[in-house]
Structures are given as C-alpha cells and as structure tokens.
Design a protein around this motif. Structure first.
Motif, short mmCIF file in Angstrom:
data_model
loop_
_atom_site.label_atom_id
_atom_site.label_comp_id
_atom_site.label_asym_id
_atom_site.label_seq_id
_atom_site.Cartn_x
_atom_site.Cartn_y
_atom_site.Cartn_z
N GLY A 1 0.82 -1.22 0.00
CA GLY A 1 0.00 0.00 0.00
C GLY A 1 0.84 1.25 0.00
N PHE B 1 2.45 7.54 -0.83
CA PHE B 1 2.86 8.46 0.22
C PHE B 1 2.02 9.74 0.21
CE2 PHE B 1 6.95 5.98 -0.45
CZ PHE B 1 6.60 5.07 0.54
N GLU C 1 4.17 7.06 14.52
CA GLU C 1 3.76 6.95 13.11
C GLU C 1 3.83 5.46 12.80
OE1 GLU C 1 3.16 6.40 10.23
OE2 GLU C 1 3.38 8.04 8.83
N ALA D 1 6.86 11.08 5.31
CA ALA D 1 6.06 12.28 5.04
C ALA D 1 5.55 12.89 6.35
CB ALA D 1 4.89 11.94 4.12
N GLU E 1 8.12 0.87 10.36
CA GLU E 1 7.96 0.71 8.91
C GLU E 1 8.52 -0.65 8.51
OE1 GLU E 1 6.53 2.21 6.13
OE2 GLU E 1 7.41 0.47 5.15
N GLN F 1 9.88 -3.07 11.41
CA GLN F 1 9.09 -4.14 12.01
C GLN F 1 7.67 -4.08 11.47
OE1 GLN F 1 9.73 -3.73 16.27
NE2 GLN F 1 8.46 -5.52 16.64
#
Ligand SMILES: C[S@@+](CC[C@H](N)C(=O)[O-])C[C@H]1O[C@@H](n2cnc3c(N)ncnc32)[C@H](O)[C@@H]1O
Length: 123
Positions: free
Chosen positions: A8, A11, A38, A45, A80, A114
């Motif tokens: 997915g 950004f 986040e 971003a 991320e 992760q």
C-alpha cells in the motif's frame, strides 16, 4: 508484485500531512511532552513534519540543542516494514535536524523496521 500494491505504498502529500497534524492537534507547546507514533512511516512524510514542528516548538521555548536531541529521541516513534523506505526516512530526518539545529551527527531515532502489529503486541 510491486511494493505499492503489496504494501500500500502511496505516500501522503505535504499539504495533506499538514492538515491532518493540525486536525489532531499536533501543534503548539502542548506537543513538547507528547509521545507520538507513526505506525507505517514510509519515507517519512508525516515524520518529517512532526520533527519539524517539534524542533520549532523547542526553539520557540529556548530549549537547548542537547535537550532537543534527547527529546526527539524520547518522544517520537515510528515503525515501517520496508527497510529501504525506513532508511530514506532516517536520512531525511537527519538532514532536517542538521538544517534546523546544525547537528551533523545521526540521531538515535526510535524508528523500527518491524510489522506494526508485532510492535504493538510487544510494547
Ligand atoms: C500508504 S503508505 C503511507 C506512508 C506514510 N505514512 C505516508 O503517509 O506517506 C503505507 C506504508 O505502510 C507500510 N506498511 C504496510 N504494512 C505495514 C505493517 N504491517 N507494518 C509496518 N509498516 C507497514 C508500507 O511499507 C508503506 O510504506
């Protein structure tokens, strides 16, 4: 299959990031003692704008540079899955910190490569 399909990876444009952070109240002196996560940070971003706002608030409160670094390393979290995007985000953040407070060293960011679901389970 392309990463933008499997993960997915689309950004968020800066103006949308700005609007969302305003809407959730991530602004002003209140953010100084707020933790933020986040959960799928991509190339950063949201992280870039979060760190930029955080440093600006620190500077407007005359917080010293070493304290700003300690605070960035304490309050800002990200996860991320994609190591390439994660590395880009770290580079972007280090560059931003260098521009804003003239610190050349890489910070010890709490940014983890992760699966967010595992991260949340183990935190
Ligand atoms: C739509 S992008 C958004 C990136 C960033 N938040 C932004 O707004 O620009 C979604 C990101 O989530 C990452 N992702 C997908 N599944 C994930 C998971 N289970 N744990 C951590 N990151 C994940 C993808 O690699 C991708 O970078």
């Amino acid at each position: 299959m392309a990463k933008h399909k499997t993960l997915g990876q689309v950004f968020t444009p800066t103006w949308v990031v700005d609007e969302i952070l305003d809407l959730v109240g991530y602004e002003g002196d209140d953010i100084l003692d707020k933790y933020i996560l986040e959960p799928s940070s991509g190339d950063g971003a949201f992280l870039t704008e979060i760190v930029s706002r955080y440093i600006d608030v620190c500077l407007s409160n005359q917080i010293e540079t070493h304290q700003i670094i300690a605070r960035l390393e304490k309050y800002i979290y990200a996860v991320e899955l994609d190591k390439i995007e994660l590395d880009k985000s770290i580079q972007n953040l280090n560059q931003l910190v260098k521009q804003k407070i003239s610190i050349g060293k890489a910070l010890n960011w709490k940014i983890y490569n992760q699966n967010t679901l595992d991260f949340l389970k183990n935190t």
